[in-house]
Design an enzyme around this catalytic site. Structure first.
Site, mmCIF file in Angstrom:
data_model
loop_
_atom_site.group_PDB
_atom_site.id
_atom_site.type_symbol
_atom_site.label_atom_id
_atom_site.label_comp_id
_atom_site.label_asym_id
_atom_site.label_seq_id
_atom_site.Cartn_x
_atom_site.Cartn_y
_atom_site.Cartn_z
ATOM 1 N N HIS A 47 0.837 -1.202 0.000
ATOM 2 C CA HIS A 47 0.000 0.000 0.000
ATOM 3 C C HIS A 47 0.868 1.246 0.000
ATOM 4 O O HIS A 47 2.047 1.217 0.370
ATOM 5 C CB HIS A 47 -0.927 0.017 1.230
ATOM 6 C CG HIS A 47 -0.235 0.398 2.506
ATOM 7 N ND1 HIS A 47 -0.130 1.709 2.945
ATOM 8 C CD2 HIS A 47 0.392 -0.354 3.441
ATOM 9 C CE1 HIS A 47 0.522 1.740 4.093
ATOM 10 N NE2 HIS A 47 0.862 0.506 4.415
ATOM 11 N N CYS A 48 0.289 2.331 -0.451
ATOM 12 C CA CYS A 48 0.882 3.655 -0.270
ATOM 13 C C CYS A 48 -0.211 4.485 0.377
ATOM 14 O O CYS A 48 -0.900 4.016 1.274
ATOM 15 C CB CYS A 48 1.394 4.231 -1.587
ATOM 16 S SG CYS A 48 0.211 4.202 -2.958
ATOM 17 N N GLN A 49 -0.403 5.712 -0.054
ATOM 18 C CA GLN A 49 -1.481 6.505 0.514
ATOM 19 C C GLN A 49 -2.821 6.146 -0.102
ATOM 20 O O GLN A 49 -3.807 5.898 0.595
ATOM 21 C CB GLN A 49 -1.194 7.989 0.312
ATOM 22 C CG GLN A 49 -2.241 8.917 0.901
ATOM 23 C CD GLN A 49 -1.763 10.343 0.852
ATOM 24 O OE1 GLN A 49 -1.107 10.809 1.764
ATOM 25 N NE2 GLN A 49 -2.079 11.026 -0.228
ATOM 26 N N SER A 68 2.457 2.217 -4.668
ATOM 27 C CA SER A 68 2.289 0.781 -4.401
ATOM 28 C C SER A 68 1.991 0.007 -5.681
ATOM 29 O O SER A 68 2.447 -1.127 -5.860
ATOM 30 C CB SER A 68 1.189 0.554 -3.368
ATOM 31 O OG SER A 68 -0.019 1.180 -3.757
#
Length: 367
Positions: A257-259, A265
């Protein structure tokens, strides 16, 4: 070469697998997409780049057919009583293209694995899956995890990650890319119920500011890059890929995940598919986009992925192919190859509609 290859029908293969599946090596010569949509349990997908195919000139080495050193060693040592080749639906090898995956694989096996009987599956995967569905693994149409979007957020998530709301990229749940690899947003990473429901054992946090909420429960790897055009995400590719493989080999599952689960991601997941499955960026991109339609790596990340493609598919091609991705981007190299993908500007947490910037992405041509 064709005379050295035996013929098996679906019933014959079923009997062979029941006698001793561990002593039978199944080599599936279909595309990456077709293989992941459904395949015979335990089979290995055979594929190689156009450059490798062209350079082979009809004589592909066994290391390209069976790149896994352990499997190849067992094959050459005579540990397999049979090797079975298959495609989608061919009735015989006679119609196989001379430079196609099936014919090249058959040729390599007949030359280098002479102690093992090589067979061709008549009717291919299509006939076998119709006759023996219980011996096949099929992936259903990808959908995200269906869990209600609770209004309650863990205490650890209330401060520090402002994206833990419910905009478009947080809706639904993490999506399955592969059986051991999932993609989603920081909000999903804050939902222990979602992670546990998927059997997640490790997370890759591709951000500099989203917290790791459950460090006592999962294994974490942090990749602190920003979603901007100056960030060198490619320097993390191999490290991230090795981490994912280590979790997979231990029987675990990784959530990346990222934001927003759109740019950073997604880039890591694309790099993983490209290197481990030896596929081009456009093929990997379409594969991931079918599962999470809003992915949109920024311009720089797409350029770095294209350079990574040249390294993955032609590692011995030239000095340029092995040069750092960012160095190529900084040189402003003239280009001849153009790809069109939805590419994002840096993503910021807002409830407004996602913005997409359509533009061709270019990079220096591979050899």
């Amino acid at each position: 070469m064709v005379m050295e290859v035996g013929i098996l029908d679906a019933g014959g293969l079923r009997a062979l697998l029941r006698e001793g599946a561990a002593q039978c090596l199944l080599l599936d010569c279909r595309s990456f997409f077709a293989f992941n949509a459904g395949h015979i349990a335990g089979s290995v997908n055979v594929r190689f780049s156009t450059i490798v195919r062209r350079r082979a000139k009809g004589a592909m080495g066994l290391e390209h057919i069976v790149p896994n050193a352990e499997l190849r060693g067992r094959l050459l040592a005579g540990a397999y009583h049979a090797v079975v080749l298959l495609d989608e639906r061919s009735a015989s090898l006679d119609g196989a293209k001379r430079d196609g995956t099936l014919a090249l694989a058959a040729g390599a096996l007949c030359r280098e694995a002479r102690s093992t009987q090589v067979f061709f599956l008549q009717g291919g995967y299509e006939a076998f899956s119709a006759s023996c569905p219980e011996l096949c693994s099929k992936q259903s149409t990808p959908t995200g995890l269906s869990l209600p979007l609770s209004t309650s957020v863990p205490d650890s998530a209330e401060s520090g990650c402002s994206s833990c709301s419910t905009p478009l990229y947080d809706q639904g749940g993490p999506v399955e890319i592969l059986s051991f690899l999932y993609l989603g947003s920081a909000y999903h990473a804050s939902r222990k119920d979602m992670l546990d429901a998927l059997g997640i054992t490790a997370l890759i946090n591709v951000s500099a500011n989203c917290p790791n909420h459950f460090e006592g429960h999962y294994q974490y790897k942090s990749i602190p890059v920003e979603d901007n055009h100056k960030a060198d995400i490619s320097s993390w590719f191999n490290e991230a890929i090795d981490f994912i493989d280590s979790i997979k080999d231990a029987g675990g599952r990784v959530f990346v995940h990222c934001q927003a689960g759109i740019s950073r991601s997604a880039t890591i997941c694309l790099a993983y598919l490209m290197r481990t499955n030896r596929v081009k960026l456009d093929e990997a991109f379409e594969f991931v986009k079918q599962r999470r339609s809003i992915i949109s790596p920024n311009f720089s990340f797409m350029g770095q992925l294209l350079q990574f493609e040249s390294q993955v598919l032609a590692p011995h091609c030239s000095a340029e192919a092995g040069s750092p991705a960012m160095a190529v981007l900084d040189r402003g190299t003239s280009t001849t190859t153009v790809f069109n993908f939805p590419v994002s500007i840096p993503v910021h947490p807002t409830n407004s509609a996602l913005n997409y910037l359509k533009s061709p992405i270019t990079t220096s041509p591979s050899c």
